[in-house]
Design a protein around this motif. Structure first.
Motif, PDB file in Angstrom:
ATOM      1  N   TYR A   9       0.802  -1.218   0.000  1.00  0.00           N
ATOM      2  CA  TYR A   9       0.000   0.000   0.000  1.00  0.00           C
ATOM      3  C   TYR A   9       0.837   1.271   0.000  1.00  0.00           C
ATOM      4  CZ  TYR A   9      -4.193  -2.667   0.034  1.00  0.00           C
ATOM      5  OH  TYR A   9      -5.204  -3.520  -0.356  1.00  0.00           O
ATOM      6  N   ALA A  10       2.122   1.156   0.282  1.00  0.00           N
ATOM      7  CA  ALA A  10       3.014   2.315   0.210  1.00  0.00           C
ATOM      8  C   ALA A  10       3.596   2.484  -1.190  1.00  0.00           C
ATOM      9  CB  ALA A  10       4.137   2.180   1.233  1.00  0.00           C
ATOM     10  N   ALA A  11       3.634   1.408  -1.947  1.00  0.00           N
ATOM     11  CA  ALA A  11       4.242   1.439  -3.283  1.00  0.00           C
ATOM     12  C   ALA A  11       3.429   2.306  -4.235  1.00  0.00           C
ATOM     13  CB  ALA A  11       4.350   0.022  -3.837  1.00  0.00           C
ATOM     14  N   GLU A  12       4.133   3.030  -5.063  1.00  0.00           N
ATOM     15  CA  GLU A  12       3.504   3.887  -6.065  1.00  0.00           C
ATOM     16  C   GLU A  12       2.973   3.053  -7.222  1.00  0.00           C
ATOM     17  OE1 GLU A  12       3.088   7.283  -6.039  1.00  0.00           O
ATOM     18  OE2 GLU A  12       3.852   7.241  -3.991  1.00  0.00           O
ATOM     19  N   ILE A  13       1.869   3.509  -7.783  1.00  0.00           N
ATOM     20  CA  ILE A  13       1.299   2.890  -8.979  1.00  0.00           C
ATOM     21  C   ILE A  13       1.904   3.574 -10.194  1.00  0.00           C
ATOM     22  CG2 ILE A  13      -0.812   2.638 -10.345  1.00  0.00           C
ATOM     23  CD1 ILE A  13      -2.336   2.453  -7.705  1.00  0.00           C
ATOM     24  N   ASP A  14       2.264   2.789 -11.186  1.00  0.00           N
ATOM     25  CA  ASP A  14       2.781   3.353 -12.438  1.00  0.00           C
ATOM     26  C   ASP A  14       1.583   3.740 -13.309  1.00  0.00           C
ATOM     27  OD1 ASP A  14       3.892   3.984 -14.857  1.00  0.00           O
ATOM     28  OD2 ASP A  14       5.008   2.114 -15.078  1.00  0.00           O
ATOM     29  N   PRO A  15       1.314   5.050 -13.476  1.00  0.00           N
ATOM     30  CA  PRO A  15       0.134   5.469 -14.234  1.00  0.00           C
ATOM     31  C   PRO A  15       0.163   5.051 -15.699  1.00  0.00           C
ATOM     32  CG  PRO A  15       1.486   7.368 -13.675  1.00  0.00           C
ATOM     33  CD  PRO A  15       2.086   6.175 -12.993  1.00  0.00           C
ATOM     34  N   THR A  16       1.334   4.779 -16.240  1.00  0.00           N
ATOM     35  CA  THR A  16       1.402   4.375 -17.646  1.00  0.00           C
ATOM     36  C   THR A  16       0.965   2.931 -17.848  1.00  0.00           C
ATOM     37  OG1 THR A  16       3.717   3.664 -17.522  1.00  0.00           O
ATOM     38  CG2 THR A  16       3.304   5.982 -18.075  1.00  0.00           C
ATOM     39  N   LEU A  33      -6.701  -1.882 -13.621  1.00  0.00           N
ATOM     40  CA  LEU A  33      -5.554  -2.606 -13.081  1.00  0.00           C
ATOM     41  C   LEU A  33      -4.306  -1.798 -13.363  1.00  0.00           C
ATOM     42  CD1 LEU A  33      -6.296  -6.194 -14.421  1.00  0.00           C
ATOM     43  CD2 LEU A  33      -6.768  -5.305 -12.150  1.00  0.00           C
ATOM     44  N   ALA A  34      -3.328  -1.874 -12.468  1.00  0.00           N
ATOM     45  CA  ALA A  34      -2.066  -1.164 -12.674  1.00  0.00           C
ATOM     46  C   ALA A  34      -0.924  -1.929 -12.028  1.00  0.00           C
ATOM     47  CB  ALA A  34      -2.139   0.242 -12.098  1.00  0.00           C
ATOM     48  N   GLN A  35       0.269  -1.734 -12.561  1.00  0.00           N
ATOM     49  CA  GLN A  35       1.489  -2.346 -12.024  1.00  0.00           C
ATOM     50  C   GLN A  35       2.030  -1.517 -10.860  1.00  0.00           C
ATOM     51  OE1 GLN A  35       3.246  -5.094 -13.231  1.00  0.00           O
ATOM     52  NE2 GLN A  35       1.670  -5.519 -14.731  1.00  0.00           N
ATOM     53  N   LEU A  36       2.747  -2.189  -9.981  1.00  0.00           N
ATOM     54  CA  LEU A  36       3.493  -1.543  -8.903  1.00  0.00           C
ATOM     55  C   LEU A  36       4.964  -1.791  -9.194  1.00  0.00           C
ATOM     56  CD1 LEU A  36       1.389  -2.831  -5.885  1.00  0.00           C
ATOM     57  CD2 LEU A  36       1.147  -0.660  -7.063  1.00  0.00           C
ATOM     58  N   PRO A  37       5.672  -0.838  -9.798  1.00  0.00           N
ATOM     59  CA  PRO A  37       7.057  -1.087 -10.211  1.00  0.00           C
ATOM     60  C   PRO A  37       7.975  -1.570  -9.085  1.00  0.00           C
ATOM     61  CG  PRO A  37       6.285   0.996 -11.095  1.00  0.00           C
ATOM     62  CD  PRO A  37       5.234   0.510 -10.138  1.00  0.00           C
ATOM     63  N   ALA A  38       7.737  -1.124  -7.868  1.00  0.00           N
ATOM     64  CA  ALA A  38       8.604  -1.527  -6.756  1.00  0.00           C
ATOM     65  C   ALA A  38       8.381  -2.985  -6.349  1.00  0.00           C
ATOM     66  CB  ALA A  38       8.371  -0.612  -5.560  1.00  0.00           C
ATOM     67  N   PRO A  40       7.296  -6.162  -8.436  1.00  0.00           N
ATOM     68  CA  PRO A  40       6.941  -6.681  -9.765  1.00  0.00           C
ATOM     69  C   PRO A  40       5.848  -7.744  -9.794  1.00  0.00           C
ATOM     70  CG  PRO A  40       9.318  -6.566  -9.517  1.00  0.00           C
ATOM     71  CD  PRO A  40       8.729  -6.287  -8.166  1.00  0.00           C
ATOM     72  N   ASP A  41       5.684  -8.519  -8.719  1.00  0.00           N
ATOM     73  CA  ASP A  41       4.654  -9.559  -8.746  1.00  0.00           C
ATOM     74  C   ASP A  41       3.308  -9.073  -8.214  1.00  0.00           C
ATOM     75  OD1 ASP A  41       5.403  -9.429  -6.033  1.00  0.00           O
ATOM     76  OD2 ASP A  41       4.872 -11.524  -5.708  1.00  0.00           O
ATOM     77  N   ALA A  42       3.162  -7.762  -8.009  1.00  0.00           N
ATOM     78  CA  ALA A  42       1.931  -7.221  -7.442  1.00  0.00           C
ATOM     79  C   ALA A  42       1.218  -6.294  -8.416  1.00  0.00           C
ATOM     80  CB  ALA A  42       2.244  -6.457  -6.156  1.00  0.00           C
ATOM     81  N   ILE A  43      -0.102  -6.222  -8.243  1.00  0.00           N
ATOM     82  CA  ILE A  43      -0.901  -5.286  -9.024  1.00  0.00           C
ATOM     83  C   ILE A  43      -1.895  -4.585  -8.101  1.00  0.00           C
ATOM     84  CG2 ILE A  43      -0.734  -6.498 -11.225  1.00  0.00           C
ATOM     85  CD1 ILE A  43      -3.485  -7.678 -10.715  1.00  0.00           C
ATOM     86  N   ALA A  44      -2.434  -3.495  -8.601  1.00  0.00           N
ATOM     87  CA  ALA A  44      -3.460  -2.746  -7.880  1.00  0.00           C
ATOM     88  C   ALA A  44      -4.723  -2.740  -8.726  1.00  0.00           C
ATOM     89  CB  ALA A  44      -2.998  -1.317  -7.627  1.00  0.00           C
TER      90      ALA A  44
END
Length: 78
Positions: A9-16, A33-38, A40-44
């Motif tokens: 929940y602290a990780a930034e979402i990559d808007p791209t 759906l979005a990736q969490l670059p910090a 790699p195996d997680a999504i939001a």
């Protein structure tokens, strides 16, 4: 919360990497759906109807299992 959950929940979402569901009503009520670059195996997953609320975050595997359970009728809305 566990440290892993706190990191999710602290990780930034990559808007791209945001992807809006292709099954969307014209009222703007859908999920993204979005990736969490910090992490790699997680999504939001977020609800576009409530953009200020935090999205649900978890591993890609957990979301795949949730989707499979829903599609096979093992998980139903009440």
């Amino acid at each position: 919360m566990t440290p892993r959950t706190q990191n999710l929940y602290a990780a930034e979402i990559d808007p791209t990497t945001r992807h809006r569901s292709s099954y969307t009503a014209n009222n703007g009520n859908c999920v993204e759906l979005a990736q969490l670059p910090a992490i790699p195996d997680a999504i939001a997953v977020s609800d576009t109807w409530y953009p200020d609320r935090p999205g649900l975050r978890g591993s890609k595997n957990a979301f795949a299992q949730l989707t499979q359970a829903t599609l096979t009728g093992k998980l139903t809305a009440v």
